[in-house]
Write an enzyme that holds these catalytic residues in place. Structure first.
Site, PDB file in Angstrom:
ATOM      1  N   TYR A 161     111.151  85.385  48.398  1.00  0.00           N
ATOM      2  CA  TYR A 161     111.455  85.492  49.832  1.00  0.00           C
ATOM      3  C   TYR A 161     110.313  84.924  50.665  1.00  0.00           C
ATOM      4  O   TYR A 161     110.515  84.015  51.488  1.00  0.00           O
ATOM      5  CB  TYR A 161     111.728  86.950  50.224  1.00  0.00           C
ATOM      6  CG  TYR A 161     111.675  87.179  51.731  1.00  0.00           C
ATOM      7  CD1 TYR A 161     112.583  86.564  52.587  1.00  0.00           C
ATOM      8  CD2 TYR A 161     110.698  88.009  52.301  1.00  0.00           C
ATOM      9  CE1 TYR A 161     112.525  86.756  53.968  1.00  0.00           C
ATOM     10  CE2 TYR A 161     110.643  88.216  53.675  1.00  0.00           C
ATOM     11  CZ  TYR A 161     111.552  87.582  54.502  1.00  0.00           C
ATOM     12  OH  TYR A 161     111.491  87.770  55.863  1.00  0.00           O
ATOM     13  N   LYS A 218     110.080  81.565  53.065  1.00  0.00           N
ATOM     14  CA  LYS A 218     109.744  81.624  54.499  1.00  0.00           C
ATOM     15  C   LYS A 218     108.499  80.784  54.778  1.00  0.00           C
ATOM     16  O   LYS A 218     108.413  80.107  55.801  1.00  0.00           O
ATOM     17  CB  LYS A 218     109.521  83.076  54.953  1.00  0.00           C
ATOM     18  CG  LYS A 218     110.777  83.926  55.016  1.00  0.00           C
ATOM     19  CD  LYS A 218     111.817  83.440  56.031  1.00  0.00           C
ATOM     20  CE  LYS A 218     111.381  83.621  57.464  1.00  0.00           C
ATOM     21  NZ  LYS A 218     112.489  83.304  58.421  1.00  0.00           N
ATOM     22  N   THR A 276     107.817  85.760  59.201  1.00  0.00           N
ATOM     23  CA  THR A 276     107.375  87.068  58.733  1.00  0.00           C
ATOM     24  C   THR A 276     105.887  87.057  58.397  1.00  0.00           C
ATOM     25  O   THR A 276     105.332  86.009  58.061  1.00  0.00           O
ATOM     26  CB  THR A 276     108.174  87.444  57.460  1.00  0.00           C
ATOM     27  OG1 THR A 276     107.541  88.541  56.813  1.00  0.00           O
ATOM     28  CG2 THR A 276     108.234  86.299  56.462  1.00  0.00           C
ATOM     29  N   ASP A 277     105.275  88.239  58.440  1.00  0.00           N
ATOM     30  CA  ASP A 277     103.866  88.345  58.023  1.00  0.00           C
ATOM     31  C   ASP A 277     103.729  88.210  56.497  1.00  0.00           C
ATOM     32  O   ASP A 277     102.622  88.034  55.990  1.00  0.00           O
ATOM     33  CB  ASP A 277     103.250  89.670  58.499  1.00  0.00           C
ATOM     34  CG  ASP A 277     103.936  90.913  57.920  1.00  0.00           C
ATOM     35  OD1 ASP A 277     105.003  90.790  57.277  1.00  0.00           O
ATOM     36  OD2 ASP A 277     103.404  92.024  58.127  1.00  0.00           O
ATOM     37  N   GLU A 278     104.864  88.276  55.768  1.00  0.00           N
ATOM     38  CA  GLU A 278     104.776  88.248  54.299  1.00  0.00           C
ATOM     39  C   GLU A 278     104.287  86.894  53.784  1.00  0.00           C
ATOM     40  O   GLU A 278     103.866  86.785  52.639  1.00  0.00           O
ATOM     41  CB  GLU A 278     106.122  88.653  53.687  1.00  0.00           C
ATOM     42  CG  GLU A 278     106.525  90.047  54.141  1.00  0.00           C
ATOM     43  CD  GLU A 278     107.716  90.651  53.412  1.00  0.00           C
ATOM     44  OE1 GLU A 278     107.962  90.300  52.256  1.00  0.00           O
ATOM     45  OE2 GLU A 278     108.395  91.495  54.025  1.00  0.00           O
TER      46      GLU A 278
HETATM   47  P1  NAD Z   1     119.223  89.947  58.179  1.00  0.00           P
HETATM   48  O1  NAD Z   1     119.320  89.698  56.713  1.00  0.00           O
HETATM   49  O2  NAD Z   1     119.593  91.264  58.740  1.00  0.00           O
HETATM   50  O3  NAD Z   1     120.106  88.875  58.969  1.00  0.00           O
HETATM   51  C1  NAD Z   1     120.145  87.522  58.604  1.00  0.00           C
HETATM   52  C2  NAD Z   1     121.348  86.892  59.311  1.00  0.00           C
HETATM   53  O4  NAD Z   1     121.374  85.500  58.958  1.00  0.00           O
HETATM   54  C3  NAD Z   1     122.693  87.484  58.886  1.00  0.00           C
HETATM   55  O5  NAD Z   1     123.492  87.699  60.023  1.00  0.00           O
HETATM   56  C4  NAD Z   1     123.288  86.424  57.978  1.00  0.00           C
HETATM   57  O6  NAD Z   1     124.700  86.404  58.005  1.00  0.00           O
HETATM   58  C5  NAD Z   1     122.691  85.164  58.566  1.00  0.00           C
HETATM   59  N1  NAD Z   1     122.596  84.076  57.578  1.00  0.00           N
HETATM   60  C6  NAD Z   1     122.091  84.150  56.310  1.00  0.00           C
HETATM   61  N2  NAD Z   1     122.188  82.955  55.719  1.00  0.00           N
HETATM   62  C7  NAD Z   1     122.751  82.108  56.626  1.00  0.00           C
HETATM   63  C8  NAD Z   1     123.095  80.723  56.604  1.00  0.00           C
HETATM   64  N3  NAD Z   1     122.870  79.963  55.515  1.00  0.00           N
HETATM   65  N4  NAD Z   1     123.629  80.173  57.712  1.00  0.00           N
HETATM   66  C9  NAD Z   1     123.852  80.929  58.826  1.00  0.00           C
HETATM   67  N5  NAD Z   1     123.561  82.236  58.890  1.00  0.00           N
HETATM   68  C10 NAD Z   1     123.010  82.815  57.806  1.00  0.00           C
HETATM   69  O7  NAD Z   1     117.728  89.537  58.549  1.00  0.00           O
HETATM   70  P2  NAD Z   1     116.752  90.175  59.644  1.00  0.00           P
HETATM   71  O8  NAD Z   1     116.027  91.318  59.047  1.00  0.00           O
HETATM   72  O9  NAD Z   1     117.488  90.343  60.926  1.00  0.00           O
HETATM   73  O10 NAD Z   1     115.707  88.983  59.789  1.00  0.00           O
HETATM   74  C11 NAD Z   1     115.937  87.934  60.737  1.00  0.00           C
HETATM   75  C12 NAD Z   1     114.779  86.957  60.671  1.00  0.00           C
HETATM   76  O11 NAD Z   1     113.560  87.636  60.960  1.00  0.00           O
HETATM   77  C13 NAD Z   1     114.594  86.328  59.287  1.00  0.00           C
HETATM   78  O12 NAD Z   1     114.245  84.980  59.466  1.00  0.00           O
HETATM   79  C14 NAD Z   1     113.455  87.123  58.675  1.00  0.00           C
HETATM   80  O13 NAD Z   1     112.728  86.327  57.758  1.00  0.00           O
HETATM   81  C15 NAD Z   1     112.633  87.448  59.910  1.00  0.00           C
HETATM   82  N6  NAD Z   1     111.832  88.696  59.831  1.00  0.00           N
HETATM   83  C16 NAD Z   1     112.406  89.871  59.425  1.00  0.00           C
HETATM   84  C17 NAD Z   1     111.641  91.034  59.401  1.00  0.00           C
HETATM   85  C18 NAD Z   1     112.234  92.358  59.015  1.00  0.00           C
HETATM   86  O14 NAD Z   1     111.495  93.339  58.891  1.00  0.00           O
HETATM   87  N7  NAD Z   1     113.534  92.480  58.843  1.00  0.00           N
HETATM   88  C19 NAD Z   1     110.298  90.982  59.785  1.00  0.00           C
HETATM   89  C20 NAD Z   1     109.748  89.760  60.189  1.00  0.00           C
HETATM   90  C21 NAD Z   1     110.540  88.622  60.223  1.00  0.00           C
HETATM   91  P1  TYD Z   2     111.686  96.780  52.399  1.00  0.00           P
HETATM   92  O1  TYD Z   2     112.322  97.608  53.448  1.00  0.00           O
HETATM   93  O2  TYD Z   2     112.538  96.167  51.331  1.00  0.00           O
HETATM   94  O3  TYD Z   2     110.810  95.659  53.150  1.00  0.00           O
HETATM   95  P2  TYD Z   2     109.697  94.630  52.546  1.00  0.00           P
HETATM   96  O4  TYD Z   2     109.817  94.589  51.073  1.00  0.00           O
HETATM   97  O5  TYD Z   2     110.096  93.333  53.183  1.00  0.00           O
HETATM   98  O6  TYD Z   2     108.380  95.137  53.020  1.00  0.00           O
HETATM   99  O7  TYD Z   2     110.587  97.674  51.661  1.00  0.00           O
HETATM  100  C1  TYD Z   2     109.572  98.319  52.390  1.00  0.00           C
HETATM  101  C2  TYD Z   2     108.661  99.001  51.383  1.00  0.00           C
HETATM  102  O8  TYD Z   2     109.394 100.073  50.755  1.00  0.00           O
HETATM  103  C3  TYD Z   2     108.219  98.082  50.260  1.00  0.00           C
HETATM  104  O9  TYD Z   2     106.888  98.454  49.901  1.00  0.00           O
HETATM  105  C4  TYD Z   2     109.163  98.420  49.107  1.00  0.00           C
HETATM  106  C5  TYD Z   2     109.473  99.882  49.342  1.00  0.00           C
HETATM  107  N1  TYD Z   2     110.810 100.339  48.948  1.00  0.00           N
HETATM  108  C6  TYD Z   2     110.954 101.508  48.187  1.00  0.00           C
HETATM  109  O10 TYD Z   2     109.959 102.168  47.803  1.00  0.00           O
HETATM  110  N2  TYD Z   2     112.207 101.923  47.867  1.00  0.00           N
HETATM  111  C7  TYD Z   2     113.319 101.238  48.249  1.00  0.00           C
HETATM  112  O11 TYD Z   2     114.459 101.659  47.912  1.00  0.00           O
HETATM  113  C8  TYD Z   2     113.168 100.053  49.031  1.00  0.00           C
HETATM  114  C9  TYD Z   2     114.379  99.252  49.486  1.00  0.00           C
HETATM  115  C10 TYD Z   2     111.889  99.652  49.374  1.00  0.00           C
END
Ligand code: NAD
Ligand code: TYD
Length: 353
Positions: A159, A163, A134-136
């Site tokens: 988080y 990561k 992630t970019d975070e």
């Molecule tokens: P998500 O929470 O929707 O899915 C995570 C999946 O991992 C789930 O299916 C869960 O069951 C599985 N999981 C969790 N713990 C586990 C374990 N110990 N063993 C096996 N499986 C396990 O997450 P996402 O949003 O799809 O993110 C996927 C990846 O992409 C993550 O690594 C996250 O850090 C990265 N990412 C997410 C975003 C975003 O905006 N969602 C952006 C950039 C990177």
């Molecule tokens: P989120 O979707 O949780 O992603 P991330 O924290 O990984 O960026 O949140 C996106 C943005 O929205 C973040 O600035 C937090 C804000 N947010 C709200 O204002 N209300 C909400 O209910 C949630 C879940 C997030």
């Protein structure tokens, strides 16, 4: 059946993982895809219901921290490629339960890296460990500037710190053991299959339920949004053409303050639901800010564009419109997720086999 690649995808039942699994299965019927997922609250096999009988697909319910299981999967499936997405992914949950994030994101990644190292035994021809991050990890920007691949890590939530720890382990295995690795760091994703705890799906769900739309603080925090199907296509590009040992930033140059984004979403929802303009906006409710809330994320994805030719395929309005359409067309998915019924799907589906 013989396959050109034997890929272990972790976290394939989650939001992004399900799109990556889908893309691999559809684009590459000659690849074996083994999906290892613990099916935490975020894992939902309904995301892949139409894929589960494909001959090149295997689902395994299990934890990435289980070294014996992971090793067995490498051996049984002759894994040559890992796409590692499994993680605890929600910042708010990391604030209430940080240790779960350290366990899965740090220990789980270390377990996978070690299993790959041991199974591949130094024979790295045709092997790749692709870590999805992630970019975070780069921290929080002020009002200007971007995250580049060489921006110093400065994670600020449990988080993002977990990561960042996983990214460091990946690079440590590259430098120490020459394990062939690639990392990509992507901005915020949105799209179908997104669990309604994150901002966009939560807001779609709440508009449908006529519930308040909680905006943290003043709604001035900025996120850089990418359509999840574009993220999956970027992963595909990097998997096939990325350079070993490199990091690639993925993003769409698409920054929105939370409040502007929610206003746009409200307008689109009103149009699609045939409601008076302004109806959904009335649900906006400012609530207490998130602890340590990062102000702004913004990715510079020039390297990915210049070196590998990847650019996003949809504009934000188009992607958001498609996302809303998907939620409107899949009320069952949303109902199962909010009632918890999706957790029963594994038993119902896989106990028959
Ligand atoms: P998500 O929470 O929707 O899915 C995570 C999946 O991992 C789930 O299916 C869960 O069951 C599985 N999981 C969790 N713990 C586990 C374990 N110990 N063993 C096996 N499986 C396990 O997450 P996402 O949003 O799809 O993110 C996927 C990846 O992409 C993550 O690594 C996250 O850090 C990265 N990412 C997410 C975003 C975003 O905006 N969602 C952006 C950039 C990177
Ligand atoms: P989120 O979707 O949780 O992603 P991330 O924290 O990984 O960026 O949140 C996106 C943005 O929205 C973040 O600035 C937090 C804000 N947010 C709200 O204002 N209300 C909400 O209910 C949630 C879940 C997030």
């Amino acid at each position: 059946m013989s396959f050109d690649k034997h890929i272990l995808i972790t976290g394939g039942a989650g939001f992004i993982g399900s799109h990556v699994v889908r893309r691999m299965l559809i684009q590459y019927p000659n690849y074996l895809v083994v999906n290892l997922d613990a099916l935490t609250y975020a894992g939902n096999l309904e995301n892949l219901r139409d894929m589960e009988d494909l001959p090149n697909y295997r689902f395994v319910k299990g934890n990435i921290c289980d070294a014996a299981l992971v090793t067995t999967l490498f051996e049984e499936n002759q894994i040559d490629t890992v796409i590692h997405l499994a993680a605890e992914s929600h910042v708010d949950r990391s604030i209430t339960d940080p240790l779960a994030f350290v366990q899965t994101n740090v220990m789980g990644t270390a377990t996978l890296l070690n299993a790959a190292r041991q199974y591949w035994g130094g024979d790295y021809a045709g092997k790749l460990f692709y870590h999805v991050s992630t970019d975070e990890v780069y921290g929080s920007l002020g009002e200007t500037g971007f995250f580049y691949e060489d921006t110093a890590y400065d994670p600020r939530s449990p988080y993002s710190a977990s990561k960042a720890g996983s990214d460091h382990l990946v690079m440590a295995f590259f430098h120490t053991y020459h394990l062939p690795v690639i990392i990509s760091n992507c901005s915020n994703n949105y799209g179908p299959n997104h669990f309604p705890e994150k901002l966009i799906p939560l807001s779609i769900h709440n508009i449908l339920q006529k519930k308040p739309l909680p905006i943290y603080g003043k709604g001035e925090n900025v996120r850089d949004w990418l359509y999840v199907i574009d993220h999956a296509s970027a992963i595909d590009t990097i998997l096939h053409r990325g350079k070993i040992g490199e990091t690639y930033n993925i993003g769409g140059h698409n920054e929105w303050t939370n409040i502007d984004l929610i206003r746009l979403l409200c307008r689109l929802m009103d149009e699609k639901l045939g409601q008076d303009t302004g109806s959904s906006e009335q649900l906006i409710t400012y609530v207490k800010d998130r602890a340590g809330h990062d102000l702004r994320y913004a990715i510079d994805a020039t390297k990915l564009k210049d070196e590998l030719g990847w650019v996003p395929s949809v504009t934000f309005e188009e992607g958001l419109s498609r996302t809303i359409d998907w939620y409107l067309a899949n009320p069952e998915w949303l109902a199962h997720v909010t009632s918890g019924d999706y957790l029963n799907y594994y038993e119902a589906q896989y106990s028959r086999r």
